[in-house]
Scaffold this active site. Structure first.
Site, mmCIF file in Angstrom:
data_model
loop_
_atom_site.group_PDB
_atom_site.id
_atom_site.type_symbol
_atom_site.label_atom_id
_atom_site.label_comp_id
_atom_site.label_asym_id
_atom_site.label_seq_id
_atom_site.Cartn_x
_atom_site.Cartn_y
_atom_site.Cartn_z
ATOM 1 N N LYS A 65 -7.517 3.808 -7.564
ATOM 2 C CA LYS A 65 -7.761 4.734 -8.665
ATOM 3 C C LYS A 65 -9.085 5.464 -8.508
ATOM 4 C CE LYS A 65 -5.002 2.027 -11.946
ATOM 5 N NZ LYS A 65 -4.998 1.176 -13.154
ATOM 6 N N GLY A 101 1.941 5.847 4.605
ATOM 7 C CA GLY A 101 1.029 6.490 5.537
ATOM 8 C C GLY A 101 -0.282 5.790 5.765
ATOM 9 N N GLY A 130 -0.516 2.810 7.286
ATOM 10 C CA GLY A 130 -0.441 2.044 8.524
ATOM 11 C C GLY A 130 0.060 0.630 8.376
ATOM 12 N N LYS A 131 0.964 0.376 7.430
ATOM 13 C CA LYS A 131 1.447 -0.989 7.231
ATOM 14 C C LYS A 131 2.279 -1.461 8.431
ATOM 15 C CE LYS A 131 3.485 0.077 3.365
ATOM 16 N NZ LYS A 131 3.045 1.469 3.199
ATOM 17 N N SER A 138 -2.068 0.551 -18.107
ATOM 18 C CA SER A 138 -3.419 0.918 -17.674
ATOM 19 C C SER A 138 -3.878 2.265 -18.219
ATOM 20 C CB SER A 138 -3.502 0.933 -16.141
ATOM 21 O OG SER A 138 -2.638 1.900 -15.600
ATOM 22 N N GLY A 187 0.819 -1.193 0.000
ATOM 23 C CA GLY A 187 0.000 0.000 0.000
ATOM 24 C C GLY A 187 0.857 1.250 0.000
ATOM 25 N N PRO A 188 0.264 2.390 -0.259
ATOM 26 C CA PRO A 188 1.020 3.652 -0.297
ATOM 27 C C PRO A 188 1.518 4.050 1.083
ATOM 28 C CG PRO A 188 -1.337 4.061 -0.486
ATOM 29 C CD PRO A 188 -1.163 2.577 -0.560
#
Length: 817
Positions: free
Chosen positions: A748, A361, A363-364, A705, A358-359
């Protein structure tokens, strides 16, 4: 060492003067005198007894202190105008009476000085400071030798102290007063009116003065002075060695090693026992090899052999902790609970490694902390982005100088158990640099359930069982992860948060955390000041000051607001009453946050012909790019060029995938049966076309894409028709006009929603991914699943008669055939 002067030494000896204070020790020193007949005769007469008293006092009237010395050699150098007297200092003393002054020397009576400060009483307090000084200076000497020429060597020998001269600028008393007060270098250090911390800071300053000396010779002289200051004399070394567990006192330490090894040897393979026992034996000594063995044994014994924490059996508790620490992420939590449930029912199950993608920030890493807290496991973390060598993971082989323990073993040691939860951050950065495949190979052995039961740790040279550890990896993107690693992972995507989720996270987690960090509520000088951020204000902060998938920038903005409150209170405390509550609202938001970073509608509502928003996923989550197409004349042959994209990863790959999509779209329109075949022929009647494509924004982008967006933008540029509605598009295309599936649908759509775009074209094969979009966002969006380029054109240009006419002709042709 104390001596009995009455039985071993004469009480009346000649007195000589030296330029330095002499302490008893093995070092041989020399006195020199100008040569004349009277001097030679006087010195020969004075040194008949074989002893002398050497002092650094300026004159004999002070009845100075000094050292009784044994004369080892008397040598006149006739013709060279000098005489040498060599001696070794034996005991400290002071002059009690002068008997016969001479021109070159004087006979004196002396008395041995008892220890003013008992060494045993001061040793415990002095050891930490002196040991730290020794290690500090050892590092300095290493640097000094590297900077010096190979022929210059720093003198490391222990000998008589010239500490008093080195400390002249530090002390009020004269050199002679210091020498009378103490008997050796250690007592000199302890007798100084400085604490351990002050002493260390003094030595730091002294080292800096040495480094400022431009001449190598000057550095070496000062280095030798300081080295003699901070190192004890040889007769004091056993005391130090006993305290550190080395040398003669190391026998007790070795016995302790053996006892501790007996307690843990059942957890170590039997074939490694002789190797460890040999290292324990080698640890007894004071040479460099013994120190290497001690470091190894200390590392081996510090590992938590046989220590395992017990996982909690309450799955409801795991769910509760995840809900307390993280809002939203429903699908993510469900997959984590499923994984934890399997581990609880079958602890020996060799399941896949979790990988949170995930991007930034979202919370990973904090999810990893929550899982560790819910299971009752220890937590450890390592960032893989900076790992450039396999030895950082496995450790160095002990054949290398300065070998250390690997990071995997270090995390287990520091966590205190052999089954911690270990978070390996930035796993997608491994293998991106040439020559770093060995790092990925070592990481593969760590993560592979079939291999990590006997992880080869190079420094310990003992196989470690990592199968009980819970490994959790994180990445911004899944595609860059090496395929061999990705195959062994369970990929869990953490998409960006919706604005409503961000508001809940800020209210429940970020605001309380940052208020505590900034010391709010303020309670000072009888005044209490609190600050409150309303929930509707949080929405304004999210829309006007941040543009991200996670909440990292939002947290920084909240920190900035509370920091401004602190600054305002300290600057103007008189303006605040006894109980003041500051409410941050949308009206006064600019006072605390400054000028807005973005506007409510960053994407215009209408675009010119040839411009269409394209949806993509970057390291920062979902993103909206503007795909722009312009047409020009080319005087040789048709040319299609794309700008605004990054270079491909593989040097052999000469074309970016987005540029390929633009070429495919042009080929679809310009083919003999294409929708715009006649139109393109007319445009190229005089000159070939120059098709210029561009993607705005500096974010790196490369992927198929953008194919649907490229086709829609190219159609608008060729027909000079702008899109009828504000929309964004994503999807891969083919020469036959089919629209293929793409990833990151949720990210997206959330990016389009953040940008104020409520119409989105998606591949029809991704229709099932629409369910992952939060209900509150999905209710505001109009999504158009398409399976062909023509269907996408119908959505973008509903008033263009050419599109339905071409579709009808295609259908008629297919039916007739």
């Amino acid at each position: 060492m104390a001596h009995d002067a009455e039985t071993k030494f004469p009480s009346v000896v000649p007195l000589f003067w030296s330029d330095v204070t002499i302490f008893p020790g093995p070092c041989v020193r020399r006195l020199s005198f100008p040569v004349d007949q009277d001097t030679v005769r006087n010195l020969q007469e004075a040194t008949k007894g074989g002893y002398c008293f050497v002092t650094s006092a300026p004159n004999v009237e002070e009845l100075p202190g000094g050292s009784l010395c044994k004369i080892t050699k008397f040598r006149p150098f006739v013709g060279r105008e000098i005489v040498f007297i060599q001696y070794v200092a034996l005991a400290r003393g002071h002059v009690t009476q002068m008997q016969e002054p001479r021109s070159d020397y004087a006979f004196v009576e002396w008395k041995q000085i008892d220890d003013v400060l008992p060494l045993e009483a001061q040793l415990d307090a002095m050891l930490p400071a002196v040991i730290e000084l020794r290690s500090l200076f050892a590092e300095f000497v290493r640097i000094l030798e590297l900077q010096s020429t190979p022929r210059i060597v720093v003198d490391h020998t222990l000998g008589e102290g010239i500490a008093a001269r080195a400390l002249r600028h530090l002390q009020g008393p004269t050199i002679q007063n210091i020498s009378e007060m103490i008997d050796d270098v250690m007592n000199l250090v302890s007798a100084m009116p400085l604490t351990n911390d002050e002493l260390i800071s003094v030595v730091h300053a002294y080292l800096r003065s040495i480094l400022c000396d431009e001449s190598v010779e000057g550095r070496i002289v000062k280095a030798n002075e300081l080295f003699r200051l901070i190192l004890p004399k040889k007769e004091l070394e056993p005391a130090f060695h006993g305290a550190a567990g080395i040398g003669k006192g190391g026998k007790n330490k070795v016995e302790d090693y053996r006892k501790r090894f007996e307690e843990i040897k059942q957890y170590i393979p039997k074939e490694k026992w002789p190797q460890i026992e040999r290292e324990i034996v080698y640890a007894q000594g004071d040479d460099s090899n013994a120190r290497v063995s001690r470091n190894y044994v200390d590392c081996m014994l510090s590992m938590p052999w046989g220590v395992y924490t017990e996982d909690t059996k309450d799955l409801v508790r795991v769910q509760q902790v995840l809900d307390e620490d993280h809002d939203g992420l429903k699908k993510v939590k469900e997959q984590i609970l499923k994984f934890v449930a399997i581990r609880q029912l079958n602890p020996s199950a060799k399941g896949p490694i979790l990988c949170l993608v995930g991007p930034p920030g979202v919370g990973k890493t904090s999810i990893g902390k929550s899982i560790a807290r819910s299971l009752g496991r220890k937590f450890a973390r390592m960032a893989l982005g900076g790992v450039r060598d396999e030895a950082e993971l496995r450790g160095h082989r002990r054949t290398y100088v300065g070998a250390i323990l690997g990071k995997i073993a270090t995390m287990i040691r520091d966590s205190g158990s052999f089954n911690p939860l270990i978070v390996l951050d930035e796993v997608d950065k491994v293998g991106l640099h040439f020559g770093h495949d060995d790092v990925a190979s070592a990481l593969l052995e760590v993560l592979d359930p079939e291999q990590n039961s006997s992880f080869d740790e190079y420094y310990l040279d003992i196989p470690l069982d990592l199968s009980h550890s819970f490994f959790l990896t994180t990445a911004n993107l899944a595609e860059p992860i090496m395929p061999a690693l990705r195959d062994r992972m369970k990929i869990i995507h953490l998409p960006g948060y919706t604005p409503q989720e961000k508001v809940a996270i800020a209210a429940n987690h970020l605001i309380p955390k940052q208020k505590k960090e900034c010391g709010i509520p303020i309670d000072r000088d009888g005044k209490k000041v609190d600050a409150v951020i309303a929930r509707e204000t949080l929405s304004d902060i999210i829309q006007r000051y941040t543009y991200e998938a996670g909440v990292r920038n939002l947290e920084q903005m909240i920190y900035g607001i509370f920091g401004e409150v602190d600054v305002d209170f300290l600057k103007k405390p008189a303006e605040y009453g006894p109980d003041t509550v500051i409410t941050v609202t949308s009206e006064n938001l600019s006072r605390w946050c400054g000028k807005p970073l973005r506007h409510d509608h960053p994407i215009p509502k209408h675009f010119p012909a040839g411009v269409v928003p394209a949806l993509g996923v970057t390291d920062a989550g979902g993103h909206v790019f503007l795909f722009e197409i312009s047409l020009g004349d080319q005087y040789q042959e048709r040319k299609i060029k794309l700008t605004g994209v990054r270079a491909p990863h593989d040097p052999k790959e000469s074309v970016n995938k987005i540029e390929e999509s633009l070429q495919i779209a042009f080929g679809y329109f310009s083919s003999r049966t294409g929708l715009l075949c006649e139109r393109i022929r007319k445009l190229e009647a005089e000159h070939p076309l120059y098709v210029q494509g561009n993607l705005t924004d500096d974010a790196p982008k490369d992927g198929p894409s953008a194919g649907v967006a490229a086709a829609v933008a190219l159609y608008g540029a060729l027909t000079e028709t702008p899109v009828s509605v504000l929309l964004a598009a994503t999807g891969a295309i083919s020469l036959s006009g089919a629209v293929a599936a793409v990833g990151g649908i949720r990210d997206k759509v959330l990016a389009a929603h953040r940008a104020g775009i409520h119409n989105v074209i998606l591949p029809k094969v991704n229709e099932s991914d629409i369910e992952e979009i939060p209900d509150d966002v999905r209710s505001e969006m109009q999504i158009f699943p398409v399976s062909t380029i023509l269907e996408a054109l119908e959505v973008a240009f509903p008033n263009d008669p050419r599109i339905p006419a071409f579709i009808a002709s295609c259908n008629a042709e297919r039916s007739s055939s």
